[in-house]
Design a protein around this motif. Structure first.
Motif, PDB file in Angstrom:
ATOM      1  N   VAL A 150       4.415   7.889  -3.545  1.00 18.47           N
ATOM      2  CA  VAL A 150       3.435   8.478  -2.298  1.00 18.47           C
ATOM      3  C   VAL A 150       2.135   8.070  -2.977  1.00 18.47           C
ATOM      4  O   VAL A 150       1.752   8.202  -4.079  1.00 18.47           O
ATOM      5  CB  VAL A 150       3.460  10.238  -2.443  1.00 18.47           C
ATOM      6  CG1 VAL A 150       2.331  10.821  -1.442  1.00 18.47           C
ATOM      7  CG2 VAL A 150       4.771  10.865  -1.867  1.00 18.47           C
ATOM      8  N   LEU A 151       1.226   7.508  -1.855  1.00 17.98           N
ATOM      9  CA  LEU A 151      -0.069   6.898  -2.174  1.00 17.98           C
ATOM     10  C   LEU A 151      -0.698   7.991  -1.356  1.00 17.98           C
ATOM     11  O   LEU A 151      -0.780   8.206   0.162  1.00 17.98           O
ATOM     12  CB  LEU A 151      -0.102   5.416  -1.508  1.00 17.98           C
ATOM     13  CG  LEU A 151      -1.542   4.901  -1.507  1.00 17.98           C
ATOM     14  CD1 LEU A 151      -1.945   4.811  -3.051  1.00 17.98           C
ATOM     15  CD2 LEU A 151      -1.547   3.538  -0.838  1.00 17.98           C
TER      16      LEU A 151
ATOM     17  N   ASN B 199      -6.999   6.522  -3.736  1.00 22.45           N
ATOM     18  CA  ASN B 199      -6.203   5.585  -4.734  1.00 22.45           C
ATOM     19  C   ASN B 199      -5.566   6.056  -5.829  1.00 22.45           C
ATOM     20  O   ASN B 199      -5.381   5.439  -6.881  1.00 22.45           O
ATOM     21  CB  ASN B 199      -7.682   5.009  -5.539  1.00 22.45           C
ATOM     22  CG  ASN B 199      -8.295   6.105  -6.215  1.00 22.45           C
ATOM     23  OD1 ASN B 199      -8.130   7.317  -6.040  1.00 22.45           O
ATOM     24  ND2 ASN B 199      -8.945   5.773  -7.331  1.00 22.45           N
ATOM     25  N   GLN B 200      -4.611   7.188  -5.575  1.00 26.82           N
ATOM     26  CA  GLN B 200      -3.707   7.890  -6.492  1.00 26.82           C
ATOM     27  C   GLN B 200      -2.480   7.710  -6.067  1.00 26.82           C
ATOM     28  O   GLN B 200      -1.815   8.020  -5.154  1.00 26.82           O
ATOM     29  CB  GLN B 200      -3.982   9.219  -6.628  1.00 26.82           C
ATOM     30  CG  GLN B 200      -3.275  10.268  -7.368  1.00 26.82           C
ATOM     31  CD  GLN B 200      -3.781  11.527  -7.332  1.00 26.82           C
ATOM     32  OE1 GLN B 200      -4.910  11.599  -7.523  1.00 26.82           O
ATOM     33  NE2 GLN B 200      -2.878  12.359  -7.616  1.00 26.82           N
ATOM     34  N   LEU B 201      -1.444   7.007  -6.868  1.00 23.98           N
ATOM     35  CA  LEU B 201      -0.136   6.797  -6.644  1.00 23.98           C
ATOM     36  C   LEU B 201       0.748   7.587  -7.631  1.00 23.98           C
ATOM     37  O   LEU B 201       0.660   7.712  -8.855  1.00 23.98           O
ATOM     38  CB  LEU B 201       0.125   5.065  -6.963  1.00 23.98           C
ATOM     39  CG  LEU B 201       1.628   4.818  -6.608  1.00 23.98           C
ATOM     40  CD1 LEU B 201       1.577   4.523  -5.174  1.00 23.98           C
ATOM     41  CD2 LEU B 201       1.764   3.284  -7.242  1.00 23.98           C
ATOM     42  N   THR B 202       1.394   8.287  -6.747  1.00 18.71           N
ATOM     43  CA  THR B 202       2.429   9.145  -7.437  1.00 18.71           C
ATOM     44  C   THR B 202       4.010   8.899  -7.295  1.00 18.71           C
ATOM     45  O   THR B 202       4.287   8.448  -5.950  1.00 18.71           O
ATOM     46  CB  THR B 202       2.313  10.614  -6.801  1.00 18.71           C
ATOM     47  OG1 THR B 202       1.161  11.189  -6.868  1.00 18.71           O
ATOM     48  CG2 THR B 202       3.098  11.559  -7.597  1.00 18.71           C
TER      49      THR B 202
ATOM     50  N   ARG C  44      -0.953  -3.283   0.967  1.00 16.51           N
ATOM     51  CA  ARG C  44       0.128  -4.068   0.577  1.00 16.51           C
ATOM     52  C   ARG C  44       1.212  -3.795  -0.695  1.00 16.51           C
ATOM     53  O   ARG C  44       2.100  -4.525  -0.728  1.00 16.51           O
ATOM     54  CB  ARG C  44      -0.244  -5.597   0.268  1.00 16.51           C
ATOM     55  CG  ARG C  44      -1.151  -6.352   1.324  1.00 16.51           C
ATOM     56  CD  ARG C  44      -1.862  -7.631   1.262  1.00 16.51           C
ATOM     57  NE  ARG C  44      -1.160  -8.378   0.225  1.00 16.51           N
ATOM     58  CZ  ARG C  44      -1.905  -9.068  -0.906  1.00 16.51           C
ATOM     59  NH1 ARG C  44      -3.049  -9.106  -0.504  1.00 16.51           N
ATOM     60  NH2 ARG C  44      -1.032  -9.800  -1.862  1.00 16.51           N
ATOM     61  N   ILE C  45       0.838  -2.353  -1.105  1.00 15.66           N
ATOM     62  CA  ILE C  45       1.828  -1.996  -1.951  1.00 15.66           C
ATOM     63  C   ILE C  45       3.069  -1.723  -1.164  1.00 15.66           C
ATOM     64  O   ILE C  45       3.403  -1.456  -0.180  1.00 15.66           O
ATOM     65  CB  ILE C  45       1.368  -0.639  -2.490  1.00 15.66           C
ATOM     66  CG1 ILE C  45      -0.105  -0.867  -3.127  1.00 15.66           C
ATOM     67  CG2 ILE C  45       2.411   0.060  -3.380  1.00 15.66           C
ATOM     68  CD1 ILE C  45      -0.683   0.681  -3.615  1.00 15.66           C
ATOM     69  N   GLU C  46       4.200  -2.146  -2.042  1.00 12.63           N
ATOM     70  CA  GLU C  46       5.486  -1.847  -1.703  1.00 12.63           C
ATOM     71  C   GLU C  46       6.483  -1.691  -2.954  1.00 12.63           C
ATOM     72  O   GLU C  46       5.968  -1.872  -4.173  1.00 12.63           O
ATOM     73  CB  GLU C  46       6.212  -3.308  -1.177  1.00 12.63           C
ATOM     74  CG  GLU C  46       6.122  -4.525  -1.968  1.00 12.63           C
ATOM     75  CD  GLU C  46       6.775  -5.791  -1.274  1.00 12.63           C
ATOM     76  OE1 GLU C  46       7.342  -6.430  -1.907  1.00 12.63           O
ATOM     77  OE2 GLU C  46       6.715  -5.954  -0.059  1.00 12.63           O
ATOM     78  N   ALA C  47       7.533  -0.999  -2.428  1.00  7.85           N
ATOM     79  CA  ALA C  47       8.560  -0.385  -3.562  1.00  7.85           C
ATOM     80  C   ALA C  47       9.781  -1.087  -3.443  1.00  7.85           C
ATOM     81  O   ALA C  47      10.073  -0.941  -2.159  1.00  7.85           O
ATOM     82  CB  ALA C  47       8.587   1.109  -3.623  1.00  7.85           C
ATOM     83  N   VAL C  48      10.479  -1.552  -4.447  1.00 10.37           N
ATOM     84  CA  VAL C  48      11.915  -2.304  -4.219  1.00 10.37           C
ATOM     85  C   VAL C  48      12.796  -1.487  -5.156  1.00 10.37           C
ATOM     86  O   VAL C  48      12.211  -1.503  -6.517  1.00 10.37           O
ATOM     87  CB  VAL C  48      11.693  -3.567  -4.330  1.00 10.37           C
ATOM     88  CG1 VAL C  48      13.175  -4.364  -4.143  1.00 10.37           C
ATOM     89  CG2 VAL C  48      10.759  -4.144  -3.170  1.00 10.37           C
TER      90      VAL C  48
END
Length: 128
Positions: A58-59, A62-65, A97-101
């Motif tokens: 979760v974004l 500017n905090q990514l959890t 452009r953040i991505e999770a794989v």
């Protein structure tokens, strides 16, 4: 001494005890590694026994959890957080452009940098 005769209650409580027992020591600790590259960074998360569907990213601002949930197989209402980590992202990360794989048992969250952070851009000076 009275015995509990309601079998449905016994099954329910047994499932909850099993779930909390798993949390208490049945699953190994989560491993997190951050690798920095010229064009961005990658957060790698590895947790033995955690299904890819259990991970959430979760974004917010500017905090990514990054977290994972352990769900009871018999009751969708009973979920317990297994792992939670919060990352404050630096300004050079291009959040659009953040991505999770998920691959080979690891979650990879790719954090690309803005182009301006990679190569300097000369700004023209205007004369008034």
């Amino acid at each position: 001494m009275k015995l509990i005769k309601d079998r449905e209650f016994l099954r329910s409580i047994a499932n909850q005890i099993n779930l909390f027992n798993t949390i208490g020591g049945g699953i190994s600790e989560t491993y997190v590694d951050i690798k920095k590259y010229k064009k961005g960074a990658v957060i790698q998360v590895w947790a033995a026994g955690v299904n890819p569907e259990a991970f959430k990213v979760v974004l917010q601002n500017n905090q990514l959890t990054i977290f994972s949930l352990l769900q009871n197989q018999n009751s969708a209402d009973l979920t317990v957080p297994m792992f939670t980590q919060v990352f404050l992202l630096p300004p050079q990360v291009d959040i659009s452009r953040i991505e999770a794989v998920y691959e080979e048992g690891q979650l990879h969250v790719k954090l690309p940098y803005h182009d301006a952070a990679i190569r300097p851009k000369e700004i023209e000076i205007k004369q008034l």
